[in-house]
Design a protein around this motif. Structure first.
Motif, PDB file in Angstrom:
ATOM      1  N   LEU A   1     -61.109  18.567  65.960  1.00 24.96           N
ATOM      2  CA  LEU A   1     -61.057  19.563  67.059  1.00 24.96           C
ATOM      3  C   LEU A   1     -59.629  19.522  67.556  1.00 24.96           C
ATOM      4  CD1 LEU A   1     -64.337  19.219  68.966  1.00 24.96           C
ATOM      5  CD2 LEU A   1     -63.854  20.911  67.349  1.00 24.96           C
ATOM      6  N   TYR A   2     -59.083  18.339  67.814  1.00 27.10           N
ATOM      7  CA  TYR A   2     -57.556  18.306  68.274  1.00 27.10           C
ATOM      8  C   TYR A   2     -56.654  18.801  67.296  1.00 27.10           C
ATOM      9  CZ  TYR A   2     -59.060  15.008  72.247  1.00 27.10           C
ATOM     10  OH  TYR A   2     -59.758  14.958  73.271  1.00 27.10           O
ATOM     11  N   LYS A   3     -56.944  18.566  66.071  1.00 23.15           N
ATOM     12  CA  LYS A   3     -56.113  19.254  64.984  1.00 23.15           C
ATOM     13  C   LYS A   3     -56.135  20.680  65.133  1.00 23.15           C
ATOM     14  CE  LYS A   3     -54.167  16.452  61.760  1.00 23.15           C
ATOM     15  NZ  LYS A   3     -52.702  16.264  61.524  1.00 23.15           N
ATOM     16  N   TYR A   4     -57.253  21.196  65.273  1.00 24.35           N
ATOM     17  CA  TYR A   4     -57.592  22.670  65.283  1.00 24.35           C
ATOM     18  C   TYR A   4     -56.883  23.424  66.516  1.00 24.35           C
ATOM     19  CZ  TYR A   4     -59.799  26.965  65.585  1.00 24.35           C
ATOM     20  OH  TYR A   4     -60.264  28.749  65.863  1.00 24.35           O
ATOM     21  N   VAL A   5     -56.814  22.765  67.603  1.00 27.10           N
ATOM     22  CA  VAL A   5     -56.180  23.328  68.741  1.00 27.10           C
ATOM     23  C   VAL A   5     -54.700  22.926  68.955  1.00 27.10           C
ATOM     24  CG1 VAL A   5     -56.289  22.859  71.331  1.00 27.10           C
ATOM     25  CG2 VAL A   5     -58.281  22.715  70.209  1.00 27.10           C
TER      26      VAL A   5
ATOM     27  N   VAL B   1     -50.700   8.257  70.106  1.00 26.92           N
ATOM     28  CA  VAL B   1     -51.460   8.368  68.836  1.00 26.92           C
ATOM     29  C   VAL B   1     -51.724   9.853  68.709  1.00 26.92           C
ATOM     30  CG1 VAL B   1     -53.865   8.082  68.195  1.00 26.92           C
ATOM     31  CG2 VAL B   1     -52.630   6.170  68.910  1.00 26.92           C
ATOM     32  N   HIS B   2     -51.948  10.729  69.884  1.00 23.79           N
ATOM     33  CA  HIS B   2     -52.138  11.814  69.879  1.00 23.79           C
ATOM     34  C   HIS B   2     -51.086  12.721  69.309  1.00 23.79           C
ATOM     35  CE1 HIS B   2     -53.584  16.243  71.092  1.00 23.79           C
ATOM     36  NE2 HIS B   2     -52.271  15.982  71.670  1.00 23.79           N
ATOM     37  N   GLU B   3     -49.856  12.228  69.521  1.00 20.46           N
ATOM     38  CA  GLU B   3     -48.616  12.996  69.003  1.00 20.46           C
ATOM     39  C   GLU B   3     -48.394  12.918  67.726  1.00 20.46           C
ATOM     40  OE1 GLU B   3     -45.589  11.121  71.543  1.00 20.46           O
ATOM     41  OE2 GLU B   3     -46.080  12.521  73.450  1.00 20.46           O
ATOM     42  N   VAL B   4     -48.840  11.721  67.293  1.00 21.16           N
ATOM     43  CA  VAL B   4     -48.583  11.576  65.845  1.00 21.16           C
ATOM     44  C   VAL B   4     -49.616  12.342  65.031  1.00 21.16           C
ATOM     45  CG1 VAL B   4     -48.996   9.946  63.735  1.00 21.16           C
ATOM     46  CG2 VAL B   4     -47.518   9.354  65.828  1.00 21.16           C
ATOM     47  N   CYS B   5     -50.744  12.454  65.756  1.00 23.66           N
ATOM     48  CA  CYS B   5     -52.012  13.238  64.997  1.00 23.66           C
ATOM     49  C   CYS B   5     -51.523  14.756  64.819  1.00 23.66           C
ATOM     50  CB  CYS B   5     -53.397  13.075  65.933  1.00 23.66           C
ATOM     51  SG  CYS B   5     -54.486  14.295  65.376  1.00 23.66           S
TER      52      CYS B   5
ATOM     53  N   ASP C   1     -56.056   8.529  58.185  1.00 20.32           N
ATOM     54  CA  ASP C   1     -55.859   7.208  57.720  1.00 20.32           C
ATOM     55  C   ASP C   1     -54.437   6.680  58.444  1.00 20.32           C
ATOM     56  OD1 ASP C   1     -58.281   7.308  56.250  1.00 20.32           O
ATOM     57  OD2 ASP C   1     -57.038   8.039  54.416  1.00 20.32           O
ATOM     58  N   ALA C   2     -53.428   7.541  58.366  1.00 16.56           N
ATOM     59  CA  ALA C   2     -52.048   7.124  58.867  1.00 16.56           C
ATOM     60  C   ALA C   2     -52.455   7.100  60.496  1.00 16.56           C
ATOM     61  CB  ALA C   2     -50.953   8.068  58.515  1.00 16.56           C
ATOM     62  N   VAL C   3     -53.133   7.764  61.077  1.00 19.74           N
ATOM     63  CA  VAL C   3     -53.012   7.868  62.581  1.00 19.74           C
ATOM     64  C   VAL C   3     -54.077   6.579  63.147  1.00 19.74           C
ATOM     65  CG1 VAL C   3     -54.151   9.076  64.589  1.00 19.74           C
ATOM     66  CG2 VAL C   3     -52.753  10.320  62.893  1.00 19.74           C
ATOM     67  N   PHE C   4     -55.098   6.481  62.201  1.00 18.18           N
ATOM     68  CA  PHE C   4     -55.853   5.149  62.561  1.00 18.18           C
ATOM     69  C   PHE C   4     -55.016   3.846  62.231  1.00 18.18           C
ATOM     70  CE2 PHE C   4     -59.333   2.153  61.717  1.00 18.18           C
ATOM     71  CZ  PHE C   4     -59.983   2.399  63.261  1.00 18.18           C
ATOM     72  N   LYS C   5     -54.359   3.819  61.339  1.00 17.42           N
ATOM     73  CA  LYS C   5     -53.520   2.680  61.142  1.00 17.42           C
ATOM     74  C   LYS C   5     -52.335   2.473  62.195  1.00 17.42           C
ATOM     75  CE  LYS C   5     -50.234   0.653  57.821  1.00 17.42           C
ATOM     76  NZ  LYS C   5     -49.627   0.970  56.553  1.00 17.42           N
ATOM     77  N   TYR C   6     -51.848   3.717  62.624  1.00 17.40           N
ATOM     78  CA  TYR C   6     -50.903   3.439  63.714  1.00 17.40           C
ATOM     79  C   TYR C   6     -51.673   3.040  65.087  1.00 17.40           C
ATOM     80  CZ  TYR C   6     -47.308   5.093  66.859  1.00 17.40           C
ATOM     81  OH  TYR C   6     -46.392   5.215  67.813  1.00 17.40           O
ATOM     82  N   PHE C   7     -52.494   3.488  65.178  1.00 16.65           N
ATOM     83  CA  PHE C   7     -53.719   2.997  66.602  1.00 16.65           C
ATOM     84  C   PHE C   7     -53.935   1.615  66.344  1.00 16.65           C
ATOM     85  CE2 PHE C   7     -57.673   1.907  68.230  1.00 16.65           C
ATOM     86  CZ  PHE C   7     -57.599   2.206  69.235  1.00 16.65           C
TER      87      PHE C   7
ATOM     88  N   PHE D   1     -52.568   3.994  78.228  1.00 16.77           N
ATOM     89  CA  PHE D   1     -52.341   5.675  78.493  1.00 16.77           C
ATOM     90  C   PHE D   1     -51.228   6.125  77.284  1.00 16.77           C
ATOM     91  CE2 PHE D   1     -50.229   9.208  79.977  1.00 16.77           C
ATOM     92  CZ  PHE D   1     -51.337  10.308  80.593  1.00 16.77           C
ATOM     93  N   SER D   2     -50.189   5.217  77.422  1.00 16.67           N
ATOM     94  CA  SER D   2     -49.105   5.503  76.457  1.00 16.67           C
ATOM     95  C   SER D   2     -49.607   5.340  74.913  1.00 16.67           C
ATOM     96  CB  SER D   2     -47.876   4.437  76.631  1.00 16.67           C
ATOM     97  OG  SER D   2     -47.361   4.860  77.841  1.00 16.67           O
ATOM     98  N   VAL D   3     -50.372   4.504  74.572  1.00 20.42           N
ATOM     99  CA  VAL D   3     -51.002   4.374  73.123  1.00 20.42           C
ATOM    100  C   VAL D   3     -51.595   5.511  72.754  1.00 20.42           C
ATOM    101  CG1 VAL D   3     -52.951   3.086  71.999  1.00 20.42           C
ATOM    102  CG2 VAL D   3     -50.860   1.493  73.119  1.00 20.42           C
TER     103      VAL D   3
END
Length: 290
Positions: free
Chosen positions: A159-163, A99-103, A112-118, A93-95
């Motif tokens: 979609l998350y970026k847009y919202v 990831v969403h907060e960085v996105c 690319d940075a978000v997926f690397k962080y994940f 859940f925290s992971v």
């Protein structure tokens, strides 16, 4: 030819956060505690679970909070389907939350940075190397989590970026010495007018003088003569025609770039989803000799 004066004020430019690199760390019990998970285990329905999540993270009934609530809820449901322990549920859940907060920390593309962080976060919870990482997830867990993240969150990354991120638009205005300032642009998509429509009309008074001389003269200078006014009209027409062509070409270029990025993103996500980790041999197993 009229001179162009570029006006730039750094103080008036709003600050837009840029993508940053984040270092992965152990997140177990960061957001969901043992007591939270105990209460979730007593939830009888999806509404009870969402109500509990809303209370834990103080979510209201706005559209963004409703999207975030669904995101949290389905992460918990995935953990239940995989029969994760309390430690694994809290860690996953925290992971996903991190990831969403960085996105959404920037409106710019940082896939690319978000997926690397994940991947680094998953690794930090899959290898026993304290205090830098712990072995909460097994190899099968990592495979299931990666497939889940790729087919849900990263599949709907835009979609998350847009919202959750603000829309960034650049309004460019130009001032010409001896000419009125560029009017404030309206909504995006308006095309600049060409021809004599943009030429300000001069109202004649009884004395034959211009009713608004400040529109056609600079401070401390005399009004523009009739010959110069004709040159100004021709100059404005040329500039408007050139800007119209450049804006059209720019929109075509942007549409092509967005299309290419979408194709590249879909291809990359499809490749990652089809990739299977190599099978690991069980410890202590020996190959049979003939």
């Amino acid at each position: 030819m009229a001179e162009t004066e570029v006006m730039y004020n750094r103080d008036n430019v709003p600050s837009v956060p840029l993508p940053e690199n984040h270092k992965a760390k152990v997140l177990i019990w960061s957001d969901l505690t043992v007591s939270h998970l105990s209460e979730m285990g007593l939830a009888q329905s999806a509404d009870d679970m969402k109500r509990l999540l809303s209370e834990i993270f103080t979510l209201d009934e706005s559209k963004r909070c409703m999207v975030l609530l669904d995101f949290y809820y389905y992460n918990i449901q995935f953990c239940k389907e995989q029969k994760f322990t309390a430690e694994q549920t809290s860690a996953l859940f925290s992971v996903m939350k991190s990831v969403h907060e960085v996105c959404v920390e920037t409106p710019f593309n940082n896939l690319d940075a978000v997926f690397k962080y994940f991947k680094e976060l998953i690794l930090s919870h899959s290898v026993k190397r304290p205090p830098f990482s712990i072995d909460v997830f097994t190899a099968d867990n990592v495979k299931a989590i990666s497939h889940y993240a790729l087919t849900t969150y990263f599949r709907h990354y835009k979609l998350y970026k847009y919202v959750f991120t603000p829309k960034v638009r650049l309004d460019l205005s130009m001032m010409y010495k001896g000419l009125p300032a560029t009017p404030v642009p309206s909504e995006a998509g308006d095309q600049p007018q060409t021809g004599d429509d943009n030429i300000p009309e001069e109202d004649e008074t009884e004395g034959g003088e211009a009713g608004d001389p400040g529109r056609i003269q600079s401070a401390g200078q005399t009004s523009i003569s009739a010959d110069e006014a004709e040159d100004v009209k021709e100059l404005r027409t040329i500039i408007n025609q050139h800007l119209s062509a450049e804006i059209k070409n720019l929109r075509i270029s942007i549409d092509d770039q967005l299309k290419n990025q979408d194709e590249l993103l879909n291809l990359r996500l499809g490749t990652l989803a089809d990739t299977k980790p190599p099978a690991k041999s069980r410890p202590g197993s020996k190959s049979k000799k003939k």
